[in-house]
Design an enzyme around this catalytic site. Structure first.
Site, PDB file in Angstrom:
ATOM      1  N   ASP A 198       0.862  -1.183   0.000  1.00 43.49           N
ATOM      2  CA  ASP A 198       0.000   0.000   0.000  1.00 43.49           C
ATOM      3  C   ASP A 198       0.898   1.233   0.000  1.00 43.49           C
ATOM      4  OD1 ASP A 198      -2.067   1.750   0.093  1.00 43.49           O
ATOM      5  OD2 ASP A 198      -2.802   1.171   2.066  1.00 43.49           O
ATOM      6  N   ALA A 199       1.396   1.548  -1.204  1.00 34.07           N
ATOM      7  CA  ALA A 199       2.403   2.596  -1.359  1.00 34.07           C
ATOM      8  C   ALA A 199       1.864   3.834  -2.072  1.00 34.07           C
ATOM      9  CB  ALA A 199       3.598   2.051  -2.131  1.00 34.07           C
ATOM     10  N   LYS A 200       0.763   3.660  -2.812  1.00 33.69           N
ATOM     11  CA  LYS A 200       0.102   4.756  -3.535  1.00 33.69           C
ATOM     12  C   LYS A 200       1.096   5.570  -4.370  1.00 33.69           C
ATOM     13  CE  LYS A 200      -3.632   5.071  -0.134  1.00 33.69           C
ATOM     14  NZ  LYS A 200      -3.074   4.092   0.844  1.00 33.69           N
ATOM     15  N   ARG A 201       1.932   4.863  -5.100  1.00 30.92           N
ATOM     16  CA  ARG A 201       2.870   5.544  -5.978  1.00 30.92           C
ATOM     17  C   ARG A 201       2.121   6.147  -7.170  1.00 30.92           C
ATOM     18  NH1 ARG A 201       5.594   5.159  -1.722  1.00 30.92           N
ATOM     19  NH2 ARG A 201       7.633   4.154  -1.699  1.00 30.92           N
TER      20      ARG A 201
END
Length: 276
Positions: free
Chosen positions: A91-94
């Protein structure tokens, strides 16, 4: 992990539970602070207590990045103890473009061996396509989120070819030209159950990652009723409700009890709502 493998795991465990490993050093039981790596020790015990009840784990990368190099070590050690048949979500939302996105993809897919990563679509196909070049890896695209500020942009009206859409609907429609139901999922917040039927019309075959059930007040039954497709098509995330069920030495036991309660509800909803 392929879509079929994920569905087989859902059928076997009678669960579509994703446990969020949002491991906050300020919230874990105090007795764990005596360990050399408290974050990992907390995660290890949570995983051992719940692995038979969930089909995915979702570490929120910020909780590890905040600790610098030590946090990345804790994260990798956590990944190493997750059973191979359980889906893993970074869950990095890059959301950068070109070579930068390719390097993010290599970091999370090649180096850390995550199955998937959350990606922000604001910069369009350039920010997404580099992640789609890895076999059996997944992009989980932010569509309709559960945070209060989602209305700032996601519910804006846009006109395309004479038709009016919400912005998040255009994300769903346009992104299907970039990937498929075999390598792309969408984040849909459980607090917006009123939109789930419409979302299923637009993306009937894709998996949805659904945060917001539990502490944020989303309804598991409504999401299950309106969001399930023929392969379940749901990964429902719960973090605080499970991993912080107790702050004592029994935290892992209590986490299992909380996860078991959710799994039992999911078993009932699979029997009731999964299309035959």
């Amino acid at each position: 992990m392929t879509r079929q493998q994920l569905f087989e795991q859902i059928q076997r465990k009678r669960s579509y539970l994703c446990i969020g490993l949002d491991t906050d050093i300020k919230k874990i039981p105090q007795h764990l602070l005596q360990h050399d790596d408290p974050l990992f020790e907390f995660n290890r015990q949570i995983i051992e207590a719940t692995a038979d009840l969930c089909v995915a784990y979702k570490p929120n990368i910020a909780f590890y990045e905040a600790h610098g190099p030590k946090g990345w070590v804790s994260l990798q050690k956590t990944l190493d103890v997750i059973p191979q048949d359980i889906f893993t979500i970074a869950d990095a939302k890059r959301g950068d473009i070109g070579n930068t996105s390719e390097l993010y993809a290599r970091a999370f897919f090649d180096q850390m061996n995550f199955d998937s990563i959350t990606v922000a679509p604001y910069m369009g196909i350039d920010s997404v396509s580099p992640f789609l070049n890895f076999p059996n890896k997944w992009v989980i695209l932010l569509a309709l989120t559960s945070n209060p500020g989602h209305e700032d942009f996601q519910l804006l009206s846009v006109v395309s070819e004479g038709k009016s859409y919400f912005l998040f609907e255009k994300v769903l429609l346009n992104s299907q030209e970039w990937g498929s139901a075999e390598n792309m999922m969408y984040v849909v917040g459980a607090t917006r159950c009123d939109y789930v039927e419409r979302i299923r019309e637009l993306v009937p075959d894709h998996f949805l990652l659904v945060p917001g059930v539990g502490a944020q007040g989303g309804s598991l039954e409504e999401i299950s009723k309106y969001g399930m497709n023929k392969e379940c098509g749901l990964l429902v995330n719960s973090a605080r409700q499970i991993i912080y069920a107790s702050s004592g030495e029994d935290f892992a036991e209590k986490a299992r009890e909380a996860a078991l309660q959710v799994q039992q509800e999911m078993d009932r909803f699979l029997n009731e709502y999964l299309p035959i």
